[in-house]
Design a protein around this motif. Structure first.
Motif, PDB file in Angstrom:
ATOM      1  N   SER A 122       0.946  -0.926   0.211  1.00 34.08           N
ATOM      2  CA  SER A 122       0.222   0.050  -0.059  1.00 34.08           C
ATOM      3  C   SER A 122       0.967   1.701  -0.053  1.00 34.08           C
ATOM      4  CB  SER A 122      -0.655   0.018   0.762  1.00 34.08           C
ATOM      5  OG  SER A 122      -1.525  -1.220   1.391  1.00 34.08           O
TER       6      SER A 122
ATOM      7  N   ASP B  32      -5.993  -1.035  -5.128  1.00 31.52           N
ATOM      8  CA  ASP B  32      -4.634  -1.576  -3.224  1.00 31.52           C
ATOM      9  C   ASP B  32      -6.050  -2.883  -2.833  1.00 31.52           C
ATOM     10  OD1 ASP B  32      -4.178  -1.885  -1.329  1.00 31.52           O
ATOM     11  OD2 ASP B  32      -3.608  -0.741  -0.502  1.00 31.52           O
ATOM     12  N   GLU B  33      -5.379  -4.097  -3.129  1.00 34.49           N
ATOM     13  CA  GLU B  33      -7.023  -5.251  -3.084  1.00 34.49           C
ATOM     14  C   GLU B  33      -8.010  -4.752  -3.414  1.00 34.49           C
ATOM     15  OE1 GLU B  33      -5.470  -7.546  -0.154  1.00 34.49           O
ATOM     16  OE2 GLU B  33      -3.727  -6.443   0.433  1.00 34.49           O
TER      17      GLU B  33
HETATM   18 MG   LIG Z   1      -2.363  -2.648   2.918  1.00 32.56          MG
END
Ligand SMILES: [Mg+2]
Ligand SMILES: Nc1ncnc2c1ncn2[C@@H]1O[C@H](COP(=O)(O)OP(=O)(O)OP(=O)(O)O)[C@@H](O)[C@H]1O
Ligand code: SF4
Lengths: 325, 325
Positions: free
Chosen positions: B48, B179-180
């Protein structure tokens, strides 16, 4: 939503009924108002006549029922000392108090929000430390002390500010207000500021805490990562979220502010209901005291109701209550 | 052709009371037009942070302390904040993990879309509306007119993520950092979102960095992957080559710990131990304490070296094809 409001109104009514009992019985156990009316030569027969006239010979529960019966018809009795309906006196004085309280609220938000937001954004800077010290002092110093110091400094020593009364007022047809004339504003400034300090301290704290929490949320990061200008991120995306707790607390506190106005009104001789209450207590003017207290209770209950509605307007998750979570 | 994004020797550090911690080091990678780069690694490896270092939204006390972030060949690190803001959302967009948290709970979908549109373009009310509707339609949201008026909590998780994707793609960015974005969703919804993002990026030639701790998700999506460990990239290259024959022992371990459908009974091999904290990294290769191949040669941090064609690995004893760790 409608069902929710109905339920809240019923609750409010219940609170009102309980409060009329507390207030009525509470006030009726202190002192003997007969002596207000009795001249020094009044003998027993004369005293008895006054007692019968005031209805004080009746059992107290009957007095209460009479009181409630009149109350429902909007009659709270006549002031012993002024000889006019108590409610009338209160409505005459209430605008001054409300003006003072609302001015305090506006001041608290106008200064408290920016200060709190700033302190939340830069929690470790000098500015934040200064702001937080200010909020702590504002919260803990007694209101009457601040009021007196302000009068001593700005009225007595410097002679900049008037310390008594409302100044010039403008008649808006149904109420008289001070804030529309320069002289009125001049008179309003010190008492309103004094009264606003506690609210301001609360707004600062809530805004700071809210800001610190909100700035770490994904939706703020997302707004920033999407290029939304910082002013808009803070002024709309973050602000709307931190306003929710602030509105709740202020709304509930506002009734207290009106009650607290008693102190400020006495210090600055502001002709509001608070000043009137103090005078009424001094001479044990029962109907006036009871009427005032009932009005305050009514105001608290209505305010709480309003806060709930306003809160649901601010927070869509509550508005649709019971829907998808 | 110059890549859309190129990171050169990036270092991101946190100024802590107990000293400076480097959370990202010697980070170099690149993504080209229409390419999907999977960025994998376990929790805390710096995935991240890589995203936030690119669009410069690291929360203090963190900041990029070294290196270059090149967008179409131009280093954007020295840009002033106002210029950087104009790139966010317009050139570099971001999507986050939890769709519950990515959208502002107290603003209507329409407001959130409008704010991002107006962040970079001057548009009339009707233009905003048309663009918003088109954007929602494009990500497969049925009845977009009604969706514009609702608040996020009135949408399902999958719908919310679609809205977030629509917002991220509003300005047809050259690079999307995801991000995910599927981690918090059901498996079936996950598949839909994956397919959606893949299609939209391919159609427009958008470069995509897909961050995930889940190798299985990345395997079906990415063209290339970069594996991160303790703030460094340890292996990078075309996805098929790496999945077939990982060269870094850590990558091997990651692959072995992914369950293979239809192959029950075969015990999953876990990587022993855990990633060291950034504050007490070993002096040499950060993976050494967990590595079966570690020797005294690993006492110095290995460089990211070319390996075969088009691959890189940071290991002094890389695995040959098919070799176990
Ligand atoms: Mg992360
Ligand atoms: N505000 C901060 N202060 C200090 N250290 C931080 C801060 N933010 C991140 N870090 C450090 O940076 C490292 C990388 O964090 P990052 O969020 O990038 O991990 P990640 O790979 O995305 O993990 P996850 O899979 O859990 O999301 C963490 O180990 C953390 O210690
Ligand atoms: S450098 Fe040494 S310790 Fe590090 S991964 Fe390679 S073999 Fe293992």
């Amino acid at each position: 939503m409608t069902e929710y409001i109905i339920r809240r109104v019923l609750q409010a009514l219940l609170v009102l009924i309980v409060m009329t009992m507390l207030v009525f019985f509470g006030v009726n156990v202190i002192g003997n108002p007969v002596y207000i009316f009795a001249s020094s030569e009044c003998d027993q027969a004369c005293l008895d006549a006054i007692i019968t006239d005031l209805g004080l010979d009746q059992p107290i529960w009957r007095q209460y029922l009479t009181f409630v019966g009149n109350l429902v018809q909007g009659d709270m009795g006549r002031s012993f000392t002024h000889g006019v309906p108590a409610l009338h006196l209160i409505f005459e004085r209430l605008p001054a108090t409300l003006e003072l309280a609302f001015s305090a609220l506006v001041l608290a938000l106008a200064f408290g929000l920016p200060m709190g937001i700033y302190a939340g954004l830069r929690p470790y800077g000098w500015g934040a430390k200064l702001i937080m010290s200010f909020s702590m002092i504002a919260f803990s110093l007694p209101v009457f002390w601040i009021g007196i110091i302000m009068i001593l400094t700005f009225s007595v020593q410097l002679g900049w500010m008037p310390s008594v009364g409302r100044g010039d007022t403008v008649d808006l047809g149904f109420v008289e207000v001070s804030f529309l004339t320069l002289d009125g504003l001049h008179h309003l400034a010190m008492p309103a500021f004094t009264l606003s300090l506690i609210m301001m301290a609360m707004v600062i704290r809530l805004a700071r805490a809210g800001m610190r929490e909100v700035m770490f949320t994904d939706y703020i990061k997302f707004a920033r990562a999407s290029g939304v200008p910082e002013r808009r991120v803070l002024g709309a995306h973050a602000l709307k979220n931190i306003l929710i707790p602030i509105v709740t607390v202020l709304g509930m506190e506002f009734g207290g502010v009106i009650a607290f106005a008693v102190v400020v009104e006495s210090i600055f001789s502001w002709p509001g209901v608070g000043k009137m209450l103090i005078d009424a207590i001094a001479v044990l003017d029962r109907p006036l005291i009871v009427a005032y207290l009932i009005c305050v209770v009514f105001m608290f209950v209505t305010l709480n109701l309003l806060v709930d509605v306003l809160y649901s307007l601010l927070d869509p998750r509550i508005r649709l209550g019971g829907g998808k979570a | 052709m110059t890549p859309v994004l190129e990171l050169r020797d990036l270092q991101t550090s946190f100024e802590m009371p107990e000293g400076t911690v480097h959370a990202l080091r010697e980070l170099s990678l690149s993504v080209s037009r229409g390419e999907i780069l999977g960025l994998v690694g376990e929790s805390g490896s710096g995935k991240s942070l890589t995203g936030f270092s690119i669009n410069r939204l690291i929360s203090p006390p963190g900041r990029v302390t070294k290196g270059e972030v090149r967008l179409h060949g131009r280093d954007i690190l020295p840009l002033p904040d106002s210029e950087m803001r104009k790139l966010r959302g317009r050139k570099i967009a971001m999507i986050f993990q939890d769709p519950m948290m990515t959208l502002n709970p107290v603003l209507r979908i329409e407001t959130q879309i409008r704010d991002v549109l107006l962040a970079h373009e001057k548009l009339s009310k009707s233009e905003v509306r048309a663009r918003a509707l088109a954007a929602l339609d494009e990500v497969g949201i049925p009845a977009p007119e009604e969706r514009l008026r609702v608040y996020p909590h009135q949408l399902s998780g999958g719908m919310r993520q679609r809205v977030a994707i629509a917002i991220a793609l509003l300005h047809k960015p050259d690079l999307v950092i995801a991000d995910e974005p599927t981690t918090a969703l059901d498996v079936t919804i996950q598949g839909q979102i994956l397919a959606l993002v893949q299609r939209l990026c391919r159609d427009r030639g958008t470069a995509l960095i897909w961050i995930s701790h889940d190798l299985a998700v990345v395997a079906g999506l990415a063209d290339r992957i970069a594996v991160m460990y303790a703030g460094r990239i340890v292996e990078e290259g075309p996805i098929d080559d790496i999945l077939d024959a990982p060269a870094h022992p850590y990558t091997r371990g990651l692959i072995d710990s992914v369950p293979v459908p239809g192959q029950r009974g075969g015990r999953l091999r876990q990587i022993p131990g855990r990633m060291p904290a950034l504050t007490d990294l070993p002096t040499g290769c950060a993976f050494a304490p967990r590595c079966a191949r570690a020797t005294e040669n690993c006492a110095e941090v290995p460089q990211l070296m070319p390996f075969g064609e088009d691959r890189k690995v940071r290991c002094v004893h890389p695995l040959a094809a098919g070799e176990a760790a």
